[in-house]
Design an enzyme around this catalytic site. Structure first.
Site, mmCIF file in Angstrom:
data_model
loop_
_atom_site.group_PDB
_atom_site.id
_atom_site.type_symbol
_atom_site.label_atom_id
_atom_site.label_comp_id
_atom_site.label_asym_id
_atom_site.label_seq_id
_atom_site.Cartn_x
_atom_site.Cartn_y
_atom_site.Cartn_z
ATOM 1 N N GLU A 55 0.820 -1.020 0.113
ATOM 2 C CA GLU A 55 -0.003 0.090 -0.089
ATOM 3 C C GLU A 55 0.802 1.386 -0.012
ATOM 4 O O GLU A 55 0.438 2.239 -0.592
ATOM 5 C CB GLU A 55 -0.993 -0.100 1.101
ATOM 6 C CG GLU A 55 -2.185 -0.947 1.146
ATOM 7 C CD GLU A 55 -3.280 -0.852 0.156
ATOM 8 O OE1 GLU A 55 -3.336 0.331 -0.033
ATOM 9 O OE2 GLU A 55 -3.356 -1.685 -0.610
ATOM 10 N N SER A 329 -54.607 -20.451 40.288
ATOM 11 C CA SER A 329 -54.136 -20.799 41.704
ATOM 12 C C SER A 329 -52.955 -20.712 42.128
ATOM 13 O O SER A 329 -52.379 -20.922 43.237
ATOM 14 C CB SER A 329 -54.690 -22.117 41.965
ATOM 15 O OG SER A 329 -55.921 -21.959 42.135
#
Length: 682
Positions: A55, A329
């Protein structure tokens, strides 16, 4: 006039988070950007050399810009031709790292980039620039930064990359999409590009001629498919994200903060929860029937496992956390616990006759099938799930205390407040989720202390700082009240409506719940180590009916699912005993009265039996008690039907041949309390 920006682009520095199961190793999900920043010292020198050779060969000598490359790029922009390369590593970093620099192709933007690059080169070290660049650049395969790229392409950390592998990553930077998974002509191009990087490394003297000649094109790992959340993982991620938000972590933190999140979920038990539901429910189960399961560790409050239903049925509305249905319940134990913590004891007698008239209720409250039990103690009231007994108990202890107990046990006040003044409040007219109900029952297993239910164990941030979640601990009832509540619920599983949930190798306490018309059916139970709630309901609030199985009750399929899951969850775990109940009148065989004694008249107050328990008083209409044979405890069929002929004080409430004896009366058209004060849930 062109300062270095003081902020960075969020996408350039964001690090995705990884979410793990409770073992801290098995990945549950990944969120956000795939990036893990590494220090430059952890990047092998040959990898750095490869990137520089590919690069920007003059990186360590130039002033942050390439005059030739920049001139070429400027001319391309001015002439309208395609923008050419030529940018240095510093320029690429500036363009992708700092805020305020757009990606537009303009002379102004290009000169701004050049000026900032020069200033960065003057104010920052070359190593700093290279480190940020290697952590910022995109390498394809969804990998941002060199560490993620090393994992994506070669399945190893960047420290372990070979020269050939490092050269390939450097080659990818130019065309990451094309070289991510090259085939055919793309593969030939990738090999040519890789060879050019090796040649460049020889030219920059980072490789000798012999070393360069010895390199071979590396073998690429098959690309992983995008991370997909399947099954219950969608619900798990939703709950983890919600809890992190509540604890102050933003979505930005989760998607870009590089968090390492360890959840409370056990992968094996998550699978066991799903398997239990699939194994028990028949294929004929209607699609509108929903099933939820939640398992909570009493000592920590951790949600170990859950089943939220089929994601295809509802992507983000699960049956364990999100769905809230009437408790029926299963709410009665909160009433029992409130009473035992406020001066009552298990031998306290309450009115079990039917119907029961309460001043605050417009209509009398009946038991199932209008059955009367006379004045009975709290053990029998719980075992037989007697509606009127709990309504009477709620009036005696105070509904405000019942609500306070339930809230302290983890049920939000907002779900209780609209019902807590109704006489039927103790019967479960409030709606709760499976997680809330399991968490509430875990209080009894944890000696009266409620540990905040949570799904996150720890969070480690990008800097390595670990935060261990400390759940809120709340003292709900004292230890003895918890032990006595647990004892009463043990009788439900031994002799009452919950026999289908028996675990033959260890003690179990639990409670069934069936609302009016079986709009929701429950089984909640626990061992000392784990509390689990299972509920079934329909999207349209209609009766839960299963073809071939009929109308459901809490002691039927929900109890069977509970047992199937707990059999797997408890496998290999030590058998732990529940604490002893209070000494006042305790008898281990209290649930099986003396077969040879006739029941006394209701008006008669009998003396305590030799073990100290007062003999329950039956309804006067029963002059002769039924047979009192103890259930066959040697049977191993946990699906056995209810005992058809136990004594009145032990007989579960049985409305019909199909019932598990735990139903209510009066239809509640919504999911709240009946304005008339009737009992819309049992």
């Amino acid at each position: 006039m062109t300062p270095i920006p003081d902020t960075t682009q969020k996408q350039a520095t964001a690090q995705g988070s990884v979410i793990y199961y409770r073992d801290g190793k098995t990945v549950l999900a990944r969120q956000g950007v795939d990036r893990k920043n590494v220090e430059l010292t952890k990047v092998p020198e040959h990898v750095r050399d490869a990137v520089i050779a590919a690069e920007n060969r003059s990186f360590y000598e130039d002033g942050g810009v390439s005059l030739k490359g920049t001139a070429r790029a400027v001319w391309s922009t001015v002439s309208g031709q395609q923008l050419q390369g030529g940018s240095t590593i510093t320029q690429q970093l500036v363009r992708n790292y700092y805020s305020g620099l757009s990606q537009e192709r303009s002379i102004t933007r290009k000169f701004k980039e050049i000026l900032i690059s020069m200033k960065v080169d003057q104010s920052k070290s070359k190593d700093w620039v290279l480190e940020q660049y290697l952590n910022t650049i995109y390498f394809g395969r969804g990998a941002n930064g060199v560490q993620s790229a090393a994992r994506a392409y070669f399945g190893k950390d960047v420290e372990k990359l070979s020269v050939a592998e490092g050269a390939y990553l450097a080659a990818v930077i130019q065309q990451p999409s094309r070289f991510a998974d090259p085939k055919g002509s793309d593969l030939a191009a990738a090999q040519q590009r890789w060879q050019s990087v090796i040649t460049a490394m020889r030219q920059t003297r980072s490789l000798t001629a012999g070393e360069a000649a010895a390199q071979r094109f590396p073998v690429l790992k098959t690309p992983k498919k995008p991370f997909e959340l399947k099954g219950q993982a969608q619900y798990m991620l939703e709950q983890v994200t919600s809890e992190l938000n509540r604890r102050g972590y933003t979505d930005e933190d989760i998607n870009g903060g590089g968090l390492r999140i360890v959840t409370t979920f056990d992968k094996k038990l998550m699978a066991a929860a799903e398997q239990a539901v699939e194994d028990v429910l028949p294929e004929s189960t209607p699609k509108k029937v929903r099933t939820g399961l939640a398992a909570v560790a009493p000592s920590t409050g951790e949600v170990i496992a859950f089943y939220g239903g089929r994601p295809s049925q509802s992507a983000y509305y699960d049956s364990a956390f999100s769905a809230k249905v009437m408790a029926g319940s299963t709410f009665k134990p909160y009433t029992l616990a409130a009473a035992l913590n406020n001066g009552f004891d298990l031998s306290t007698r309450v009115d079990g006759n039917s119907p029961l008239r309460v001043a605050s209720a417009a209509e009398p409250i009946p038991n199932d099938s209008d059955r009367s039990y006379g004045r009975i103690n709290l053990v029998s009231a719980t075992q037989n799930s007697v509606n009127t007994a709990f309504v009477d108990l709620g009036q005696k202890v105070g509904l405000d205390k019942v609500a306070a107990t339930a809230e302290a046990a983890g049920i939000p006040e907002s779900q209780l407040q609209q019902h807590e003044n109704a006489a039927s409040f103790p019967l479960g007219v409030a709606s709760v989720s499976a997680v809330q109900n399991a968490s509430g029952f875990s209080t009894f297993a944890n000696k009266g202390v409620h540990m905040e239910a949570h799904v996150v164990k720890s969070v480690t941030n990008g800097a390595g700082e670990k935060t261990v979640i400390q759940p809120v601990a709340t003292k709900v009832i004292d230890e003895q009240a918890a032990a006595d509540t647990t004892y009463a619920m043990q009788q439900v599983v031994k002799y009452g409506t919950g026999t289908a949930a028996r675990l033959y190798d260890r003690p179990v306490a639990g409670k069934t719940g069936t609302t009016d018309d079986s709009a929701s059916v429950w089984f909640n139970g626990f061992t000392p180590q784990l509390a689990v709630a299972v509920d079934m309901f329909r999207d349209d609030n209609a009766t839960v009916k299963i073809p071939g199985y009929g109308t459901q009750f809490g002691g039927q399929l929900p109890a069977q699912i509970w047992r199937a899951f707990m059999t797997e969850a408890m496998a290999g775990e030590p058998v732990e005993e529940f604490p002893e109940p209070s000494e006042y009148g305790y008898s281990s065989d209290y649930s099986v009265p003396d077969q040879d004694r006739d029941a006394p008249d209701q008006e008669y107050t009998p003396p305590a039996n030799p073990d100290g328990w007062p003999t329950p008083e039956p309804d006067p209409t029963f002059s002769e008690p039924p047979a009192t044979d103890e259930p066959d405890t040697d049977r191993r069929d946990a699906d056995q039907p209810e005992l058809t002929d136990p004594p009145v004080t032990e007989l579960p409430d049985q409305p019909s041949a199909e019932s598990d004896g735990d139903t209510g009366t009066g239809r509640d058209t919504g999911r709240g309390s009946d304005s008339a004060g009737r009992s819309p849930a049992n």
